[in-house]
Design an enzyme around this catalytic site. Structure first.
Site, PDB file in Angstrom:
ATOM      1  CB  SER A 171      -8.130   4.089   2.183  1.00  0.00           C
ATOM      2  OG  SER A 171      -7.130   3.388   3.238  1.00  0.00           O
ATOM      3  CB  SER A 218      -8.466   1.046   5.110  1.00  0.00           C
ATOM      4  OG  SER A 218      -9.130   2.367   5.561  1.00  0.00           O
ATOM      5  CE  LYS A 234      -4.031   2.120   2.232  1.00  0.00           C
ATOM      6  NZ  LYS A 234      -5.029   1.955   3.425  1.00  0.00           N
TER       7      LYS A 234
END
Lengths: 438, 94
Positions: free
Chosen positions: A121, A149, A44
């Site tokens: 996210s 997320s 990420k």
């Protein structure tokens, strides 16, 4: 053409359509051999990879190349994992649908329907996990959850998303959203791969004073609690139907499933979460001012306050500004006790509420999200508060720092996830539940 | 509570953000809706509860007070585009 070139080419082609990376894919060679030999890893974008642009998908950090690896990245490289790119996300993690990517970044698309969102996210991580598995590429995503997320995009994209107990995985090298809530976790399509990656990345780290690892033995799962508030008319009928089918399957396997209620968590969880998260975010992001990394301007004739204000105003996206301001407000003199301190007290009661359930039950289950991935048109119509309310099922375990996993109970169009929540440090028990759901 | 344009501007200035008139109006409306929703917290009786600043109990961990490896001067400046003789050139402070 080598196999690795093939993989990078495949990733590049998929990325052209689904926009799941924050920059072009690139291969970062492992530094050792081990449990992740032969695995391709996406990271990420909020997690530092040495000499690779790391921006948390925010324009204010464009160009920043860390001079060190995050602890998780160091461990993955040492265990033989080959990093192939940075996964796009909502800017600094500020979103539930991955439509709040920073200025200049492309919004990722759902692998099951290009007109639908990925969830957020960690949207890019979930898309990569789904697509690369379809291509037969051995892939694991290292993602991060603050309020949902990992599990939210995992549910919307039909993959497994696992978030460990708070502190189990070092946060060193993570661009913090909210220090007391951030957890680095894993996405994959197979529980065994999640297990393998967790074994590599977990453990206390002298570089992170909040890291703490207290593994408990795997429990034999006999009694499971299903959250009453998650199985009401506020959840889509299709999601409810699929949950009920899985509950019936569990009962056939001899598991006792009983309804329980978490009234305090469901009433106060969302405001408490958003107050704590934005308060911490507003202090973390105060460091971004255009001097030492990321966006910088050689034109510095104005006063420092004007310079910092100009850089921040030009390069933060709208949701980042909204959350920085909300957090600044809740910490301001006169409001701190009514908002920030009260939210921290509510977190204590939320933890207590979960702990009480774990006195009787081995695990708690609910749908991960109350609906399937919405279309981009649906999202356009939502107000900011509607985005926040979408986290209703995921903020609880995140506020309480409990280990949890979204497991796909429908993987085809459109996917639905079941969330499995365990007591602190019972991460292995949560993962073992995946077998029962197959 | 009522959110005014002046309050939005004050909070923005504290956060070192400059907003356009359109943004001020938009944030005013957003914050009003968000805080109206958060007002449910008024019902929570937590006066006697100790706050949880972390989700798990953490103990302070200290390391030995000895010099450790840190970033070199060169590494610390690697991402600085405006450096001069090994220093970061900043804006005016007076």
């Amino acid at each position: 053409m080598t196999e690795e070139k093939d993989v990078l080419e495949t990733v590049r082609e998929l990325n052209n359509t689904f926009a799941f990376l924050s920059a072009d894919p690139e291969k970062i060679a492992p530094t050792g051999k081990g449990a992740l030999d032969g695995y391709y890893i996406t990271i990420k974008d909020c997690i530092c990879v040495k000499d690779v642009e790391t921006t948390a998908s925010s324009r204010i950090l464009k160009g920043y190349k860390p001079v060190f690896d995050a602890t998780v990245v160091e461990k993955i490289k040492a265990a033989g994992g080959t990093i192939i790119g940075k996964a796009v996300q909502d800017e600094f993690g500020f979103g539930s649908f991955c439509t709040n990517v920073g200025l200049g970044y492309a919004v990722p698309k759902n692998p099951h329907d290009l007109n639908r969102v990925t969830g957020g996210s960690s949207g890019g991580s979930a898309v990569a996990t789904s697509l690369l598995a379809q291509k037969g590429i051995k892939h694991i995503a290292i993602a991060e959850s603050t309020g949902g997320s990992i599990e939210n995009p995992a549910a919307f994209c039909g993959v497994i998303g696992f978030c460990p107990t708070y502190g189990t995985v070092s946060r060193y090298g993570l661009l913090s959203y909210a220090n007391s809530l951030d957890k680095i976790g894993i996405m994959a399509t197979d529980v065994a791969d999640v297990q393998k990656a967790l074994t590599v990345i977990q453990g206390e780290d002298p570089k992170d004073s909040t890291s703490k690892c207290e593994k408990k033995e795997i429990k034999k799962i006999q009694k499971v609690a299903i959250i009453k508030e998650s199985m009401t008319g506020d959840t889509d009928k299709k999601v409810l139907d699929e949950m009920q089918k899985k509950v019936a399957l569990l009962e056939q396997k001899g598991i006792i499933v009983e309804e329980i209620s978490l009234p305090f968590t469901f009433k106060y969880g969302i405001p408490a979460y958003y107050i704590l998260a934005t308060a911490e975010a507003s202090t973390n992001l105060a460091a971004l001012s255009g001097l030492r990394y990321g966006q910088q301007d050689v034109q510095k004739d104005e006063h420092f306050s004007k310079y910092f204000t100009r850089i921040r105003s030009e390069h933060f996206g709208t949701e980042a500004k909204r959350r920085i301001m909300l957090g600044t407000f809740t910490r301001m003199a006169g409001f701190r006790d009514a908002y920030y301190l009260k939210a921290a007290k509510i977190r204590a009661k939320v933890i207590e509420e979960y702990k009480k359930i774990f006195e009787t039950y081995d695990l708690i289950i609910s749908p991960t999200m109350p609906f399937v991935a919405p279309t981009f048109d649906d999202i356009e119509k939502l107000r900011p508060i509607d985005h926040y309310l979408a986290d209703v099922l995921t903020v609880g375990p995140n506020l309480a720092g409990l280990p949890h996993m979204s497991y796909p109970i429908v993987s085809e169009k459109m996917p639905i996830g079941m969330m499995v929540i365990g007591n602190h440090y019972e991460d292995e028990t949560v993962l073992s539940f995946g077998e029962l759901l197959q | 509570m009522e959110i005014t344009a002046d309050l939005v501007k004050h909070v923005a200035a504290s956060a070192r953000l400059e907003l356009s008139e359109t943004e001020i109006e938009q944030f005013k409306q957003d914050f009003q809706e968000i805080l109206n929703n958060f007002s449910v917290l008024d019902d929570a009786d937590v006066a006697q509860v100790s706050p949880a600043f972390h989700p798990v109990v953490l103990k302070d961990k200290t390391r030995d007070d000895v010099a450790d490896k840190t970033l070199s001067h060169e590494e610390a400046l690697q991402n600085v585009t405006d450096n001069s003789n090994g220093y970061i050139r900043g804006p005016k402070i007076v």
